[in-house]
Structure formats: C-alpha cells, structure tokens
Design a protein around this motif. Structure first.
Motif, mmCIF file in Angstrom:
data_model
loop_
_atom_site.group_PDB
_atom_site.id
_atom_site.type_symbol
_atom_site.label_atom_id
_atom_site.label_comp_id
_atom_site.label_asym_id
_atom_site.label_seq_id
_atom_site.Cartn_x
_atom_site.Cartn_y
_atom_site.Cartn_z
ATOM 1 N N ASN A 281 37.166 37.133 25.048
ATOM 2 C CA ASN A 281 38.343 36.723 25.822
ATOM 3 C C ASN A 281 38.520 37.596 27.058
ATOM 4 O OD1 ASN A 281 39.073 34.599 24.157
ATOM 5 N ND2 ASN A 281 40.354 35.890 22.833
ATOM 6 N N ILE A 282 38.324 38.910 26.887
ATOM 7 C CA ILE A 282 38.430 39.829 28.027
ATOM 8 C C ILE A 282 37.316 39.564 29.033
ATOM 9 C CG2 ILE A 282 38.239 42.263 28.726
ATOM 10 C CD1 ILE A 282 40.941 41.428 27.466
ATOM 11 N N LEU A 283 36.120 39.333 28.531
ATOM 12 C CA LEU A 283 34.989 39.054 29.422
ATOM 13 C C LEU A 283 35.210 37.756 30.197
ATOM 14 C CD1 LEU A 283 32.091 40.112 27.038
ATOM 15 C CD2 LEU A 283 32.614 41.148 29.248
ATOM 16 N N ASP A 284 35.788 36.766 29.558
ATOM 17 C CA ASP A 284 36.095 35.506 30.256
ATOM 18 C C ASP A 284 37.092 35.746 31.390
ATOM 19 O OD1 ASP A 284 34.387 33.941 28.781
ATOM 20 O OD2 ASP A 284 35.901 33.339 27.319
ATOM 21 N N ARG A 285 38.091 36.587 31.129
ATOM 22 C CA ARG A 285 39.072 36.917 32.179
ATOM 23 C C ARG A 285 38.385 37.640 33.335
ATOM 24 N NH1 ARG A 285 43.892 39.753 28.832
ATOM 25 N NH2 ARG A 285 44.686 40.138 30.968
ATOM 26 N N TRP A 286 37.481 38.553 32.980
ATOM 27 C CA TRP A 286 36.733 39.317 33.990
ATOM 28 C C TRP A 286 35.842 38.387 34.812
ATOM 29 C CZ3 TRP A 286 33.236 44.065 32.327
ATOM 30 C CH2 TRP A 286 32.727 44.698 33.463
ATOM 31 N N LEU A 287 35.132 37.484 34.135
ATOM 32 C CA LEU A 287 34.187 36.600 34.818
ATOM 33 C C LEU A 287 34.871 35.521 35.663
ATOM 34 C CD1 LEU A 287 31.551 36.332 31.958
ATOM 35 C CD2 LEU A 287 31.186 37.332 34.225
ATOM 36 N N LYS A 288 36.130 35.241 35.384
ATOM 37 C CA LYS A 288 36.872 34.332 36.264
ATOM 38 C C LYS A 288 37.086 34.973 37.632
ATOM 39 C CE LYS A 288 39.408 31.430 32.994
ATOM 40 N NZ LYS A 288 40.751 31.051 32.464
ATOM 41 N N ILE A 289 37.185 36.284 37.633
ATOM 42 C CA ILE A 289 37.374 37.027 38.893
ATOM 43 C C ILE A 289 36.023 37.326 39.537
ATOM 44 C CG2 ILE A 289 38.364 39.102 39.939
ATOM 45 C CD1 ILE A 289 40.113 39.308 37.356
ATOM 46 N N GLU A 290 35.048 37.738 38.716
ATOM 47 C CA GLU A 290 33.702 38.080 39.204
ATOM 48 C C GLU A 290 32.643 37.315 38.401
ATOM 49 O OE1 GLU A 290 33.232 42.467 41.040
ATOM 50 O OE2 GLU A 290 33.458 42.436 38.868
ATOM 51 N N PRO A 291 32.422 36.052 38.712
ATOM 52 C CA PRO A 291 31.471 35.242 37.937
ATOM 53 C C PRO A 291 30.059 35.804 37.912
ATOM 54 C CG PRO A 291 32.784 33.873 39.405
ATOM 55 C CD PRO A 291 33.053 35.283 39.794
ATOM 56 N N GLY A 292 29.704 36.532 38.956
ATOM 57 C CA GLY A 292 28.334 37.027 39.039
ATOM 58 C C GLY A 292 28.124 38.426 38.532
ATOM 59 N N ASN A 293 29.129 39.024 37.924
ATOM 60 C CA ASN A 293 28.978 40.398 37.452
ATOM 61 C C ASN A 293 27.938 40.465 36.328
ATOM 62 O OD1 ASN A 293 29.654 42.850 35.691
ATOM 63 N ND2 ASN A 293 30.871 43.223 37.530
ATOM 64 N N ARG A 294 26.863 41.183 36.590
ATOM 65 C CA ARG A 294 25.743 41.209 35.642
ATOM 66 C C ARG A 294 26.113 41.919 34.339
ATOM 67 N NH1 ARG A 294 21.076 39.286 37.304
ATOM 68 N NH2 ARG A 294 20.727 38.911 39.531
ATOM 69 N N ASP A 295 26.889 42.999 34.440
ATOM 70 C CA ASP A 295 27.266 43.726 33.225
ATOM 71 C C ASP A 295 28.131 42.852 32.321
ATOM 72 O OD1 ASP A 295 25.916 46.023 34.002
ATOM 73 O OD2 ASP A 295 27.665 46.873 35.028
ATOM 74 N N ALA A 296 29.091 42.152 32.916
ATOM 75 C CA ALA A 296 29.975 41.290 32.126
ATOM 76 C C ALA A 296 29.191 40.153 31.487
ATOM 77 C CB ALA A 296 31.100 40.740 33.008
ATOM 78 N N ASN A 297 28.280 39.561 32.255
ATOM 79 C CA ASN A 297 27.470 38.471 31.704
ATOM 80 C C ASN A 297 26.544 38.958 30.595
ATOM 81 O OD1 ASN A 297 27.819 35.728 33.045
ATOM 82 N ND2 ASN A 297 27.797 37.056 34.837
ATOM 83 N N ALA A 298 25.971 40.138 30.784
ATOM 84 C CA ALA A 298 25.080 40.695 29.755
ATOM 85 C C ALA A 298 25.854 40.981 28.472
ATOM 86 C CB ALA A 298 24.415 41.963 30.276
ATOM 87 N N ASP A 299 27.054 41.553 28.618
ATOM 88 C CA ASP A 299 27.875 41.839 27.436
ATOM 89 C C ASP A 299 28.306 40.551 26.733
ATOM 90 O OD1 ASP A 299 27.652 44.536 27.763
ATOM 91 O OD2 ASP A 299 29.655 44.849 28.601
#
Length: 287
Positions: free
Chosen positions: A48-66
């Motif tokens: 859920n936190i990662l989804d919130r993060w990726l809405k702001i930064e869809p291309g963040n590699r660390d968030a996508n990897a996690d």
C-alpha cells in the motif's frame, strides 16, 4: 514492536500533513520491509505504501524493485508490477522492454505481440522491441508477421547479418528457396565471412536439394552439393565446425566428386546449376 509502531505512527502523521513527502514514504516502506522480513502479514501494508509512492514517482526503481519482491513473497506474479509501471508511463521504452521480458519469462507470446505492437506505435525504430515481437510471432508460427518485423530491423540496420539469417530461415520454412538463398547470401556478405553465415547459406542449398531431388541423385543435384560443400568448408575454416563437419560427412557418403566429373561433366572443368529447380542459382563449381 512498540518502537516500530511509534515510528509508523510518526511517519503516517507526516504523510497526513504532506502526502507527497517522498522521504516519509521511503522510510515507511523500509520500516514495513523490515517487519515483513519476519512476518508476512506486513507485506500488504508495505505494498500500500509502495503504491502511494509509485503514484508520485512511477519510475522509481527502488520502489518498483521492492514491490516486485513483496509480490513474490505473497505468491503474486511480479509481472503485474512491470505492467503497472509501463501503463503509468507507456511512452517509456525501458519500462516497455522490462514488461516484455517479464512476459517472455511467462512464454506469453500473444501478450508480447499485443504489448510490443503498442510500444512500436511510439518507438517504431526499436530493434529490441521489433526482434521480441518478431520472435513471438515466430513462436506462434505466424511466419508472415515475423518476416515483416525482421525486415523492418534489416531496413533500420542493414549490417545485422543475424537478422538476414533469420529472414532466410523463414523463407526456407515457407519453401521459397530462391528468396531464402538471397538472404543467406546477404548474411555472408554482411558478416564479412562469419562461419555461421556460411553454414546457413550451405543449409539453404542442402534444403533445396532435399526438395528438388528424386530417389537417385541427379547430376544437377550433385552440382549443388559441391557448391554447398564449398560453403560448409568455409564455415569450418571460420570457426563453425561441429555442425558443418557432420554435413560434410553426410554429403561425402552420397556420392564421390571424382565420379561426378567423369559421369556428369566429362571434359569440363566447370559445372553450373542446371534444370528448372536450380536455374535461379548463379554460382559455379570448378574441378
């Protein structure tokens, strides 16, 4: 756990005030990640936190990897992460290729074709995507569309002799021997003498003979075999020896070159392709 609860409450308070605070989102993700390493029940909170993060930064590699890692731990398919990332930035070529590679791992060739063609609407000169889509068409036996993709690659990069060989093999499968040879010949020229390219050209000749010959080898058949031998020998000389030597052994068991010159070309020192089946081939063999 009380320390973690306090940290989570503190970070959530920051996000209540500023829901775009990337530092707080990153720290909260790390907190849940630490907790989920011992207790999988925290994985849904982390996602859920990662989804919130990726809405702001869809291309963040660390968030996508996690997120991929969290999905794997939950038994979900990480391909969904790559799909969502590409959908959020469908003009991003790298994300598209990542998604295609994930689909390839699943052997989902029809989806590769669908997604790949959408990517090509934006990135029509991407050799990587064209090759992946072409390969996918080939895997579902759609030779015409595979050929269309490979020919586009050849038009973009005329020096790519591997693609020329791929094209020759498609024409060979379609039983279009002259076209197959033409592309095999281009591959030899583009490769500047690569052994595999010579082997490929020889194989086209070998398959042509298999199609044209009757029960007994004719003189025209033997002429083509001798031309193929030249290519197989060049393939051996240029490092493609194992398969080439097997072919040479097979051909030498079919007839003897000395008998060919006596029986088929008595008094001649040059033999050229003859007969309707081989009339298109403009090569010769010398005694």
């Amino acid at each position: 756990n009380e320390d973690f609860d306090s940290k989570i409450n503190y970070l959530e308070t920051i996000l209540d005030i500023d829901d775009l605070n990337l530092v707080a989102l990153s720290n909260l993700n790390e907190t849940y990640k630490t907790l989920s390493s011992e207790d999988n029940s925290y994985l849904s909170d982390q996602i859920n936190i990662l989804d919130r993060w990726l809405k702001i930064e869809p291309g963040n590699r660390d968030a996508n990897a996690d997120k991929r890692e969290a999905y794997s731990k939950l038994g979900k398919n990480p391909i969904d992460v790559d799909r969502d990332r590409w959908l959020n930035e469908s003009d991003n070529l790298d994300y598209g290729i990542d998604y295609l590679n994930s689909l390839l791992n699943e052997f989902d060739f029809k989806q590769i074709i669908d997604v790949g063609n959408k990517i090509l609407l934006v990135h029509k000169f991407s050799k990587i995507v064209l090759k992946m889509v072409g390969d996918a068409y080939l895997n579902i036996d759609d030779l015409d569309n595979a050929l269309r993709m490979y020919e586009k690659i050849s038009a973009i990069d005329s020096s790519d002799f591997d693609i020329a060989m791929d094209i020759s093999q498609i024409f060979l499968t379609k039983g279009m021997y002259q076209e197959a040879y033409s592309w095999a010949d281009k591959a030899v020229l583009k490769s500047a003498g690569d052994g595999k390219a010579y082997y490929n050209r020889a194989e086209v000749l070998n398959e042509t003979i298999m199609f044209c010959k009757k029960e007994v080898l004719s003189c025209p058949d033997q002429t083509i075999y001798l031309i193929a031998i030249e290519d197989y020998e060049k393939a051996v000389k240029n490092g493609y020896s194992f398969e080439s030597n097997k072919r040479l052994k097979f051909i030498n068991e079919q007839f003897k070159e000395s008998e060919f010159w006596f029986m088929c070309e008595e008094g001649n020192k040059i033999s050229v392709p003859k007969g309707l089946c081989y009339s298109w081939l403009e090569r010769k063999i010398e005694k």
